[in-house]
Design an enzyme around this catalytic site. Structure first.
Site, PDB file in Angstrom:
ATOM      1  N   ASP A 184      -1.988 -11.704   5.013  1.00 27.41           N
ATOM      2  CA  ASP A 184      -3.451 -11.786   5.132  1.00 27.41           C
ATOM      3  C   ASP A 184      -3.927 -13.202   5.439  1.00 27.41           C
ATOM      4  OD1 ASP A 184      -3.606  -9.079   4.635  1.00 27.41           O
ATOM      5  OD2 ASP A 184      -4.022  -9.318   2.501  1.00 27.41           O
ATOM      6  N   GLN A 194       0.840  -1.199   0.000  1.00 29.05           N
ATOM      7  CA  GLN A 194       0.000   0.000   0.000  1.00 29.05           C
ATOM      8  C   GLN A 194       0.875   1.249   0.000  1.00 29.05           C
ATOM      9  OE1 GLN A 194      -2.781  -0.583   3.231  1.00 29.05           O
ATOM     10  NE2 GLN A 194      -3.948  -2.111   2.075  1.00 29.05           N
TER      11      GLN A 194
HETATM   12  C1  S3P Z   1      -2.693  -4.838   0.255  1.00 26.58           C
HETATM   13  C2  S3P Z   1      -1.508  -4.882   0.917  1.00 26.58           C
HETATM   14  C3  S3P Z   1      -1.332  -5.473   2.248  1.00 26.58           C
HETATM   15  C4  S3P Z   1      -2.490  -6.391   2.585  1.00 26.58           C
HETATM   16  C5  S3P Z   1      -3.824  -5.769   2.288  1.00 26.58           C
HETATM   17  C6  S3P Z   1      -3.914  -5.439   0.803  1.00 26.58           C
HETATM   18  C7  S3P Z   1      -2.738  -4.185  -1.068  1.00 26.58           C
HETATM   19  O1  S3P Z   1      -1.272  -4.438   3.201  1.00 26.58           O
HETATM   20  O2  S3P Z   1      -2.446  -6.758   3.939  1.00 26.58           O
HETATM   21  O3  S3P Z   1      -4.871  -6.634   2.613  1.00 26.58           O
HETATM   22  O4  S3P Z   1      -3.713  -4.389  -1.825  1.00 26.58           O
HETATM   23  O5  S3P Z   1      -1.803  -3.445  -1.378  1.00 26.58           O
HETATM   24  P1  S3P Z   1       0.119  -3.642   3.521  1.00 26.58           P
HETATM   25  O6  S3P Z   1       0.498  -2.947   2.278  1.00 26.58           O
HETATM   26  O7  S3P Z   1      -0.244  -2.701   4.613  1.00 26.58           O
HETATM   27  O8  S3P Z   1       1.080  -4.678   3.951  1.00 26.58           O
END
Ligand code: S3P
Length: 426
Positions: free
Chosen positions: A314, A168
């Protein structure tokens, strides 16, 4: 809303779980930023993804969600208009964090808010790099929603070294980089999911990847996308574990995304002795997919640590359930990110599976699970967290007696129809 689950010794059938959540969010965003019509097949029509759709509709993008295909008519980033009434991201961390990277360069002010759970999740991790690029953002305690983003119109490129391995954060900075003149790069300690990189390349962006460092050149003009979204491995994981811990039967999961930045669950289950096979491997719109077949297995404990976590994060709740059925002590460490997900997943999974008879110790950065144990039915709750609710439903299938799971509406954020799919396998 609650579910009542009764035990079922047999789980059998062939299913296709819904499309990938991470890819759907990104496809909507990039389709809205591109110039032309994007067509997305097998997108995930879940609440989280619809928050992203609604955000772009409120900025003047025409999107059709009525058919099997999601159609987006993008007019480029510069055509986005002020989101009337602000943006409500609901429960969706991906919506807030990725969208902030896009809004940071828009020449208007915007506000993003979210539900109670999202308002407790840290946003400093995106505020910091965006500020380095010249964005103007305020937040409660500089960390929590609502975010107020006052547009600058132009951002500076940055070479950002992220302290967290987070797709993210990476995607937020890369999206901001699309509007900065020059090369914006992000380096992370461990490589996180790379769907943004794959989709940016599919849109014709000038993107390069070197180990854990990704760079994009702005300003970018993006081409529209035509793609089919793979089934979400994070949703498939619940049925993989069901197939392994059931007494009899078999489960096949079709066209599941097995991107190497997402496949930690396969490695962990293999290490636990799972009878799991991958067939019909192919490439689907730039992502590897396969049919995953599982059969009831005698599982053994394993050790899981920081290095695999970005590929597994996840899926940890459902891995914890598998570990309660495995011979020996499973130790999970390096997983403190779980504390800032839709719930504090270290605490919530230990408490709720504990109420069903599991022997789980909580650690600051993980869990220690003693197996195997016979679980018993109980009244448990999701804590508003979709992945906790679905893990408890699978636990209910192998517990003795009836399990009642409260507060299950949250499952629609990622897997509408989960209960019906589960019932079809029992
Ligand atoms: C996601 C990244 C992960 C994941 C989330 C979805 C994404 O989070 O846990 O469910 O779509 O980029 P983080 O980027 O905070 O690790």
């Amino acid at each position: 809303m609650h579910w009542t689950i009764n035990p079922s010794p047999r789980a059998a059938g062939s299913v296709t779980v819904p499309g990938d959540k991470s890819i759907t969010h990104r496809a909507v965003m990039l389709g809205a930023l591109a110039i032309g019509e994007s067509i997305i097949e097998n997108y995930l029509p879940s609440e989280d993804c619809m928050r992203t759709v609604q955000a772009f509709e409120s900025m003047g993008v025409r999107i059709d969600t009525t058919g099997r295909f999601l159609r987006i008519w993008g007019n480029g980033m510069n055509a986005l208009t002020v989101p009337a009434g602000g943006i409500d991201a609901g429960n969706s961390g991906t919506t807030v964090r990725l969208l902030s990277g896009i809004l940071a360069s828009r020449p208007f002010s915007s506000r993003i808010c979210g539900d109670k759970s999202l308002s407790l999740r840290p946003m400093k991790r995106i505020i910091e790099p965006l500020r380095l690029m010249g964005a103007r953002i305020t937040a409660i305690e500089d960390n929590y929603l609502p975010l107020d983003i006052s547009g600058t119109g132009m951002l500076k490129p940055v070479a950002y070294v992220s302290p967290v391995a987070s797709a993210q954060v990476k995607s937020c900075v890369l999206f901001a980089g699309l509007a900065a003149a020059g090369i914006t790069s992000v380096e992370e300690p461990v490589k996180s999911r790379d769907h943004t990189e794959r989709l940016l390349a599919a849109c014709g962006a000038d993107i390069s990847v070197d180990g854990n460092r990704v760079a994009v050149r702005g300003p970018a003009r993006l081409n529209p996308l035509t793609l089919t979204v793979p089934a979400d491995i994070s949703s498939a994981a619940f049925f993989m574990v069901l197939g392994l811990v059931a007494k009899t039967g078999w489960i096949e999961l079709r066209d599941v995304g097995i991107n190497p930045t997402r496949d930690g669950i396969l490695e962990v289950l293999n290490n636990m002795g799972a009878r799991i096979r991958l067939n019909s491997r192919r490439n689907l719109s730039g992502e590897p997919v396969a049919m995953i077949a599982v059969e009831p297995s005698i599982l053994k404990a394993t050790e899981i640590s920081a290095a695999i976590m970005p590929r597994l994060i996840d899926e940890v709740p459902i891995v914890v359930l598998a570990a309660t059925q495995a011979q020996g002590v499973t130790v999970i460490s390096g997983a403190s990110e779980l504390r800032v997900k839709e719930s504090d997943r270290i605490k919530t999974i230990a408490a709720e599976l504990g109420a069903m008879g599991a022997h789980i110790e909580e650690r600051p950065d993980g869990l220690v699970i003693h197996g195997p144990v016979k679980l018993h039915g109980a009244t448990v709750r999701s804590h508003g967290d979709h992945r906790i609710a679905m893990t408890l439903a699978i636990a209910g299938c192998i517990a003795e007696g009836t399990t009642v799971i409260n507060d299950v509406g949250c499952v629609d954020t990622s897997f509408p129809g989960f209960l019906e799919t589960l019932q079809g396998l029992l």
